[in-house]
Design a protein around this motif. Structure first.
Motif, short mmCIF file in Angstrom:
data_model
loop_
_atom_site.label_atom_id
_atom_site.label_comp_id
_atom_site.label_asym_id
_atom_site.label_seq_id
_atom_site.Cartn_x
_atom_site.Cartn_y
_atom_site.Cartn_z
N GLU A 56 0.88 -1.23 -0.02
CA GLU A 56 0.07 0.07 0.15
C GLU A 56 0.90 1.39 0.04
OE1 GLU A 56 -3.96 1.56 2.41
OE2 GLU A 56 -3.03 -0.27 3.07
N SER A 57 2.21 1.11 0.70
CA SER A 57 2.94 2.47 0.75
C SER A 57 3.51 2.73 -0.66
CB SER A 57 4.04 2.17 1.71
OG SER A 57 4.67 0.88 1.62
N ASP A 58 3.84 1.65 -1.42
CA ASP A 58 4.22 1.81 -2.89
C ASP A 58 3.26 2.56 -3.75
OD1 ASP A 58 6.79 0.69 -2.38
OD2 ASP A 58 6.37 -0.97 -3.35
N ALA A 59 1.83 2.02 -3.59
CA ALA A 59 0.84 2.88 -4.22
C ALA A 59 0.65 4.42 -3.71
CB ALA A 59 -0.40 2.20 -3.98
N VAL A 60 0.86 4.53 -2.61
CA VAL A 60 0.39 5.94 -2.09
C VAL A 60 1.85 6.54 -2.55
CG1 VAL A 60 0.53 7.47 -0.17
CG2 VAL A 60 -0.94 5.41 -0.07
N ALA A 61 2.97 6.31 -2.44
CA ALA A 61 3.97 7.10 -2.81
C ALA A 61 4.10 7.32 -4.43
CB ALA A 61 5.40 6.16 -2.53
N ALA A 62 3.35 6.38 -5.02
CA ALA A 62 3.54 6.82 -6.41
C ALA A 62 2.43 7.32 -7.03
CB ALA A 62 3.14 5.19 -7.40
N GLY A 63 1.43 8.01 -5.93
CA GLY A 63 0.57 8.96 -6.50
C GLY A 63 -0.72 8.45 -6.48
N TYR A 64 -0.97 7.13 -6.09
CA TYR A 64 -2.34 6.65 -6.10
C TYR A 64 -3.08 6.76 -4.90
CZ TYR A 64 -1.20 4.55 -10.50
OH TYR A 64 -0.66 4.14 -11.86
N ARG A 65 -4.62 6.95 -4.94
CA ARG A 65 -5.34 7.09 -3.81
C ARG A 65 -6.20 5.88 -3.49
NH1 ARG A 65 -10.89 6.89 -4.61
NH2 ARG A 65 -11.67 7.79 -6.30
N PRO A 66 -6.49 5.76 -2.17
CA PRO A 66 -7.36 4.53 -1.93
C PRO A 66 -8.81 4.28 -2.46
CG PRO A 66 -6.74 5.68 0.09
CD PRO A 66 -6.15 6.35 -1.22
N CYS A 67 -9.19 3.25 -3.02
CA CYS A 67 -10.62 2.88 -3.52
C CYS A 67 -11.45 3.26 -2.36
CB CYS A 67 -10.46 1.57 -4.03
SG CYS A 67 -12.34 1.00 -4.83
N ALA A 68 -12.67 3.98 -2.75
CA ALA A 68 -13.86 4.32 -1.78
C ALA A 68 -14.47 2.92 -1.57
CB ALA A 68 -14.60 5.44 -2.33
N VAL A 69 -14.62 2.02 -2.61
CA VAL A 69 -15.50 1.05 -2.36
C VAL A 69 -14.92 -0.18 -1.56
CG1 VAL A 69 -16.41 -1.02 -3.77
CG2 VAL A 69 -16.47 1.15 -4.58
N CYS A 70 -13.58 -0.76 -1.86
CA CYS A 70 -13.01 -1.73 -0.88
C CYS A 70 -12.23 -1.21 0.21
CB CYS A 70 -12.26 -2.42 -2.14
SG CYS A 70 -10.76 -1.88 -2.57
N MET A 71 -11.73 0.11 0.29
CA MET A 71 -10.99 0.62 1.16
C MET A 71 -11.42 2.03 1.99
SD MET A 71 -7.32 -0.24 -0.26
CE MET A 71 -6.60 -0.22 1.11
N PRO A 72 -12.92 1.69 2.37
CA PRO A 72 -13.87 2.74 2.67
C PRO A 72 -13.09 3.82 3.92
CG PRO A 72 -14.76 0.92 3.18
CD PRO A 72 -13.64 0.63 2.64
N VAL A 73 -12.27 3.17 4.78
CA VAL A 73 -11.67 3.68 5.90
C VAL A 73 -10.60 4.50 5.29
CG1 VAL A 73 -10.61 3.35 8.11
CG2 VAL A 73 -12.67 2.15 7.59
N ARG A 74 -9.62 3.91 4.79
CA ARG A 74 -8.50 4.63 4.06
C ARG A 74 -9.00 5.58 2.99
NH1 ARG A 74 -5.51 1.63 6.90
NH2 ARG A 74 -3.94 -0.08 6.28
N TYR A 75 -9.89 5.55 2.44
CA TYR A 75 -10.38 6.48 1.43
C TYR A 75 -10.93 7.77 2.38
CZ TYR A 75 -13.28 9.11 -1.64
OH TYR A 75 -13.92 10.19 -2.61
N ALA A 76 -11.67 7.49 3.55
CA ALA A 76 -12.27 8.57 4.23
C ALA A 76 -11.11 9.58 4.76
CB ALA A 76 -13.17 8.01 5.29
N ALA A 77 -9.88 8.94 5.10
CA ALA A 77 -8.67 9.26 5.88
C ALA A 77 -8.06 10.30 4.81
CB ALA A 77 -7.86 8.65 6.47
#
Length: 83
Positions: A56-77
């Motif tokens: 997940e840290s690689d995805a965030v560092a590469a500029g991607y945001r969390p999915c609202a459907v499968c990762m609602p808590v991370r998306y809300a943050a």
């Protein structure tokens, strides 16, 4: 071998499959079993833009945001930080 994106957003070869999937154009990442991504894959329009991340840290560092459907808590943050 698998092709994953690193924290720098560049592809690299890995003997281990990615743990998260993403969409290159929308810059969203999520779980591999995400219902929204699976529906898009079934329609066939998603596959050319599909990318994978080891963490997940690689995805965030590469500029991607969390999915609202499968990762609602991370998306809300993520969304709260953008206000």
């Amino acid at each position: 071998m698998y092709t994953l994106l690193g924290a720098d957003g560049r592809p690299y070869r890995s003997a281990t499959p990615g743990r998260y999937g993403g969409h290159r154009r929308s810059r969203i990442y999520g779980r591999l079993d995400c219902p929204s991504a699976l529906r898009a894959l079934a329609r066939g329009a998603y596959r050319p833009y599909r990318v994978f991340f080891a963490s997940e840290s690689d995805a965030v560092a590469a500029g991607y945001r969390p999915c609202a459907v499968c990762m609602p808590v991370r998306y809300a943050a993520w969304k709260a930080l953008r206000r």
